[in-house]
Each structure stands twice: as C-alpha cells, then as structure tokens.
Design a protein around this motif. Structure first.
Motif, PDB file in Angstrom:
ATOM      1  N   VAL A 148       0.837  -1.209   0.000  1.00 39.03           N
ATOM      2  CA  VAL A 148       0.000   0.000   0.000  1.00 39.03           C
ATOM      3  C   VAL A 148       0.870   1.256   0.000  1.00 39.03           C
ATOM      4  N   ALA A 149       2.019   1.183   0.675  1.00 38.05           N
ATOM      5  CA  ALA A 149       2.900   2.340   0.772  1.00 38.05           C
ATOM      6  C   ALA A 149       3.736   2.556  -0.487  1.00 38.05           C
ATOM      7  N   GLY A 150       3.576   1.701  -1.499  1.00 37.20           N
ATOM      8  CA  GLY A 150       4.260   1.932  -2.767  1.00 37.20           C
ATOM      9  C   GLY A 150       5.452   1.046  -3.050  1.00 37.20           C
ATOM     10  N   ALA A 151       5.537  -0.090  -2.407  1.00 37.25           N
ATOM     11  CA  ALA A 151       6.653  -1.006  -2.688  1.00 37.25           C
ATOM     12  C   ALA A 151       6.666  -1.398  -4.162  1.00 37.25           C
ATOM     13  N   GLU A 152       7.849  -1.405  -4.750  1.00 40.56           N
ATOM     14  CA  GLU A 152       7.993  -1.746  -6.169  1.00 40.56           C
ATOM     15  C   GLU A 152       8.316  -3.220  -6.374  1.00 40.56           C
ATOM     16  N   ALA A 153       8.938  -3.838  -5.400  1.00 40.32           N
ATOM     17  CA  ALA A 153       9.275  -5.269  -5.459  1.00 40.32           C
ATOM     18  C   ALA A 153       9.479  -5.741  -4.024  1.00 40.32           C
ATOM     19  N   MET A 154       9.329  -7.048  -3.823  1.00 40.73           N
ATOM     20  CA  MET A 154       9.383  -7.549  -2.447  1.00 40.73           C
ATOM     21  C   MET A 154       9.870  -8.984  -2.423  1.00 40.73           C
ATOM     22  N   THR A 155      10.508  -9.336  -1.306  1.00 37.76           N
ATOM     23  CA  THR A 155      10.846 -10.734  -1.033  1.00 37.76           C
ATOM     24  C   THR A 155      10.411 -11.077   0.380  1.00 37.76           C
ATOM     25  N   ILE A 156      10.086 -12.348   0.583  1.00 42.53           N
ATOM     26  CA  ILE A 156       9.862 -12.911   1.912  1.00 42.53           C
ATOM     27  C   ILE A 156      10.811 -14.088   2.039  1.00 42.53           C
ATOM     28  N   GLN A 157      11.649 -14.058   3.070  1.00 48.14           N
ATOM     29  CA  GLN A 157      12.659 -15.112   3.240  1.00 48.14           C
ATOM     30  C   GLN A 157      13.487 -15.277   1.964  1.00 48.14           C
ATOM     31  N   ASP A 158      13.802 -14.150   1.303  1.00 51.25           N
ATOM     32  CA  ASP A 158      14.606 -14.119   0.066  1.00 51.25           C
ATOM     33  C   ASP A 158      13.886 -14.738  -1.129  1.00 51.25           C
TER      34      ASP A 158
END
Length: 270
Positions: A148-158
């Motif tokens: 919601v805050a505008g993240a462009e890409a993400m990982t969880i546990q790499d």
C-alpha cells in the motif's frame, strides 16, 4: 427334554470361538497388508512428514525448472533475427518485468518478525502460547502495508513475491512456495524508504503487532538498506484455481458457509 446348563454353555462357545478367531485373523492380515513389511508404530506419518516430502518435491521441481529455462534461452539465442522476433522479445521483457520475473535493485526497507522466546512455564498470567509467536496475519500485515505504501518489489525469506504468492501458517512455521520456514520471518521491500516506513507506522494491523512487541517481547526490527533481488523463477500457472461463482449463487439449505477472514490478500499492486 431340558438342555443342561453345561451343554448350553458349550454350544455357545462352539459358535463364538471360531468367530473371534476369524476376526483376529482378519485384523492381523489387514495390519500386515497396511504395513507392507514396515513398522507401523515407528512410521513417520502425518503433516510434518507430508510437508518434508512436498518441500523435497519443490526442490526437485525448482532444479528441473532452472534446467528447462536454460534450454529455452539457448533455443531463443539460436533463432534467426527478425522484426517479429524483436517485437516478441520486447513484449516478453515487459511482461517479465511486470510479473516480477526480472532482477531489480534499489533502496529498501527490511522488516524482521520473531517469536518472543518465552516458554509455556514463563508466560505471564492471562497470556497463551499463541500470543508470543508470529502468525500468518502478522506477516500479511507487514506485506500489505508495504504494498500500500508503494513497494515496487518484495521478497519474503529471500523468495520473490509475485501476484500469486501466498503465505500459509503451520504452527509457528510458514509455508511459502512449497518451502517451510521458521522464524525470524524477513520481509524486504524496494521503494521509497520514507514512504515505506510511514506506511508501516500508520498501518493499524502492524500497530497491533507492535503492541504485542512492547508487551510480550515479540521481535520487530526495521532496517533501511540497498538490496538486489533476483527474478521469480517458480511457476505462474494457477493449478488449483476454479471459476468464481455468480454473486447471485446461494448455498444449499441447511448449510452454513463460514465468513472468510478480513485479512487482505498477499498481492502486489497492478
């Protein structure tokens, strides 16, 4: 002529004993067939064994997928150049970028969530074991706040998160992409770090988790850093999807359909 009690008892046991013997033999035979020569008491069955088997299957599939991708790249490189091929490659690059299939780098916010480390004997009065471990909804709260805050890409546990990624809670572990992870759970998002931090600070679900951090010592650490993510390499097929029912469809009479939980889905912005 009256039958003596002794003869009556003998006649009853004459029938009952063979029946009991036959049932016992059937049970022994069933046990032998089921065990197939293994020790049923010591057999490793249940959800943990199933999870381990599936995790091994995912690892094998990942290696096979990587090998196939290399074959596809080699075949693409051998194709003769043409205007049509160049156009298709541009479309492919755009789709891969939008789908999280390509590497990306930039400033990021990293959030680490961890259990409180309390045992059942050391819990404060009125506190349960569920209160001192990280749950699925806690991870989802951080993930959704960052999107919601505008993240462009993400990982969880790499692992790269895409539109079909989903986190599932099994006890105090999480399953993501067929792999099982124990805490701490690490979520990293690339984007405007000030906006991402503000999104975390303002999110009510994250604020609820932080209240347990202050009260019971759950882990919550936020870092600002520069990172590089690899592209997502898993499958994008929806193997278990089904067509949505019509909004006018009603359940059969006599059945109560449980209301789904209010948690938002794990989904990046379009």
């Amino acid at each position: 002529m009256t039958r003596s009690p002794t003869r009556a008892r003998r006649s009853v046991w004459t029938v009952v004993v063979p029946v009991i013997t036959a049932i016992a033999g059937l049970l022994f035979a069933t046990s032998a067939v089921t065990a197939r020569g293994t020790d049923l008491r010591g057999a490793d069955v249940g959800l943990p064994a199933l999870i381990r088997d599936q995790a091994s299957a995912v690892d094998r599939g990942t290696r096979a997928n990587a090998a196939l991708r290399e074959e596809v790249r080699a075949m693409e490189a051998a194709l003769p150049e043409s205007a049509e091929l160049a156009r298709l490659r541009r479309e492919q690059a755009e789709l891969e970028k939008a789908g999280g299939m390509t590497a990306v780098a930039g400033p990021a916010v990293r959030v680490s969530l961890d259990d409180a480390g309390l045992t059942a004997d050391s819990l404060p009065e009125g506190v349960s074991v569920d209160d001192v471990v990280v749950h699925q909804q806690d991870v989802q709260a951080v993930v959704n706040a960052l999107w919601v805050a505008g993240a462009e890409a993400m990982t969880i546990q790499d692992q790269r998160v895409i539109s079909t990624s989903a986190v599932r809670c099994v006890g105090n572990t999480l399953i993501l992409g067929g792999r099982v992870y124990s805490p701490p759970f690490v979520i990293t998002a690339i984007g405007d770090t000030r906006a991402l931090q503000a999104g975390l600070d303002a999110d009510p679900a994250v604020a609820l988790y932080r209240s347990y951090v202050d009260r019971l010592g759950l882990g919550y650490q936020v870092e600002h850093l520069d990172v590089e993510f690899g592209g997502y390499t898993g499958t994008v097929d929806l193997d278990h999807a089904r067509p949505a029912r019509s909004a006018t469809t009603t359940p059969p009479r006599g059945r109560r359909v449980p209301r789904p939980p209010p948690a938002a889905p794990l989904r990046p912005p379009a």
